[in-house]
Enzyme design. Structure first.
Site, short mmCIF file in Angstrom:
data_model
loop_
_atom_site.label_atom_id
_atom_site.label_comp_id
_atom_site.label_asym_id
_atom_site.label_seq_id
_atom_site.Cartn_x
_atom_site.Cartn_y
_atom_site.Cartn_z
CG MET A 26 55.64 40.81 -3.99
SD MET A 26 56.51 40.26 -5.45
CE MET A 26 55.79 41.33 -6.71
CG HIS A 169 47.80 43.12 3.90
ND1 HIS A 169 47.59 41.78 4.15
CD2 HIS A 169 49.15 43.25 3.73
CE1 HIS A 169 48.75 41.14 4.13
NE2 HIS A 169 49.71 42.02 3.87
N GLY A 170 44.31 41.72 4.95
CA GLY A 170 43.82 41.07 6.16
C GLY A 170 44.57 39.80 6.49
CG HIS A 172 50.60 37.59 4.82
ND1 HIS A 172 50.92 38.23 3.66
CD2 HIS A 172 50.04 36.41 4.45
CE1 HIS A 172 50.58 37.51 2.62
NE2 HIS A 172 50.03 36.39 3.08
CE1 TYR A 174 53.04 42.95 8.62
CE2 TYR A 174 52.07 41.74 6.79
CZ TYR A 174 53.18 42.24 7.44
OH TYR A 174 54.43 42.04 6.90
#
Length: 366
Positions: A26, A169-170, A172, A174
């Site tokens: 988060m 992080h892959g 949302h 981005y």
């Protein structure tokens, strides 16, 4: 239903955790100039001390000049930032916890409300963040190659610092997700294509480089989502077959755990089955999965930014799906953000002590 099954240990490669509950990543924006502070370290240590099984950090950006749109987002590169992260993981381990950083490149972004901008334009597969926002430049193949290496270096640093795993992080909307989406990836080179499988090449190469840098025994998590911030009902993979063409190459590239982001974990992914995203990912790949999305609350995260509060809700449906084997781990965001002791209260069945979530919780490191 009893929550006892959520408190069984879980082990996979470098990851050995005391229960099945994950603190979801988060964004907090409490790291001035990208450097995690002592307050950030204490924030994570409190969760470790309160029996969170696995802590995944807020997104922390890789070494590219425009990987972030916010000066207070932590970096995962540079001597000072990495020293800050060393304090974080040492504090978590001192409390008996486990943790992985979520390494991140935002891609093409809207300008931050603070007015801060990176030194060079935002970069992505194209100039677009979504079909209605053009605010960056298309990456050259040299840019792409350097970005892949930067993901690998960040993962290698995570291992060197003593983290227990790493999450890529892959999701949302981005950078990696911008390559997946045909609305933001209009490339005609090897990183584009008409199919989701073709547009997954960048992600596959990132995973391969991370695996190369950390070795075979270090756990790699990949967070994915179907939905987009610009379209909450969007599906990248519209059928199980398309999802298979998307996930299997990523699995073969080296992903150990798929972290499957949904707005509401109980919603089925495809008609004809009540399996959610994590359930389908596990069925297709045979790999471990994490489910996430409004766990333990009656309202969703995005509504919080509009000022809506959420109250505690039953875990019965989550436990039913867990017992059925749909997923291995459960990520919880807002309840743990608002209350470091949420896991302990669930374990001890102190449901009357659970607290809700309000927008105010986003403004402090509780």
């Amino acid at each position: 239903m009893s929550s006892e099954q959520l408190f069984k240990p879980f082990s996979l490669k470098s990851l050995n955790i005391k229960n099945r509950i994950v603190m979801a990543p988060m964004t907090r924006s409490f790291s001035p100039n990208g450097i995690p502070t002592a307050d950030v370290a204490s924030y994570y240590s409190r969760r470790a001390a309160a029996q969170v099984g696995l802590i995944l950090s807020e997104g922390t950006v890789i070494d590219r000049p425009s990987s972030s749109n916010d000066a207070n987002i932590p970096h995962f590169y540079g001597t000072a930032a990495l020293a800050g992260w060393k304090n974080v993981i040492d504090g978590v381990h001192a409390e008996g916890g486990s943790m992985g950083p979520q390494i991140w490149h935002m891609g093409v972004m809207a300008n931050h409300h603070s007015g801060w901008k990176p030194s060079v334009p935002f970069e992505g597969p194209s100039e677009y963040n979504n079909p209605n926002l053009k605010n960056g430049v298309a990456m050259t193949e040299a840019d792409i190659a350097d970005t892949i290496l930067a993901f690998g270096r960040a993962a290698a640093d995570a291992k060197k610092l003593g983290f227990d795993c790493v999450e890529i992080h892959g999701a949302h909307g981005y950078l990696i997700d911008q390559f997946f989406w045909d609305a933001t990836n209009n490339r005609t080179d090897q990183y584009g294509g008409k199919t989701l499988a073709e547009r997954s090449r960048f992600a596959v190469e990132v995973v391969k480089e991370v695996r190369k840098q950390v070795g075979e025994d270090f756990a790699i998590i990949l967070r994915l989502s179907q939905w987009k911030p610009a379209d909450y009902n969007f599906q990248l993979a519209k059928t199980p077959e398309e999802m298979e063409s998307w996930l299997l190459p990523l699995s073969e590239a080296g992903v150990d755990i798929f972290h499957c982001s949904q707005r509401r974990f109980w919603e089925p992914e495809f008609e004809g089955s009540d399996l959610n995203f994590a359930g389908w990912a596990k069925k297709i790949t045979g790999k471990a999965t994490i489910t996430v999305g409004s766990v333990g609350l009656n309202g969703e995260f995005l509504a919080a930014f509009a000022g809506e509060s959420s109250q505690p809700s039953s875990l019965d449906e989550l436990l039913r799906r867990f017992d059925r084997g749909d997923f291995d781990l459960v990520a919880v965001g807002r309840p743990i953000l608002a209350d470091p002791h949420w896991v302990e209260k669930i374990k001890e069945n102190k449901t009357e002590e659970l607290v809700g979530f309000s927008k105010e919780a986003l403004g402090a490191l509780l």
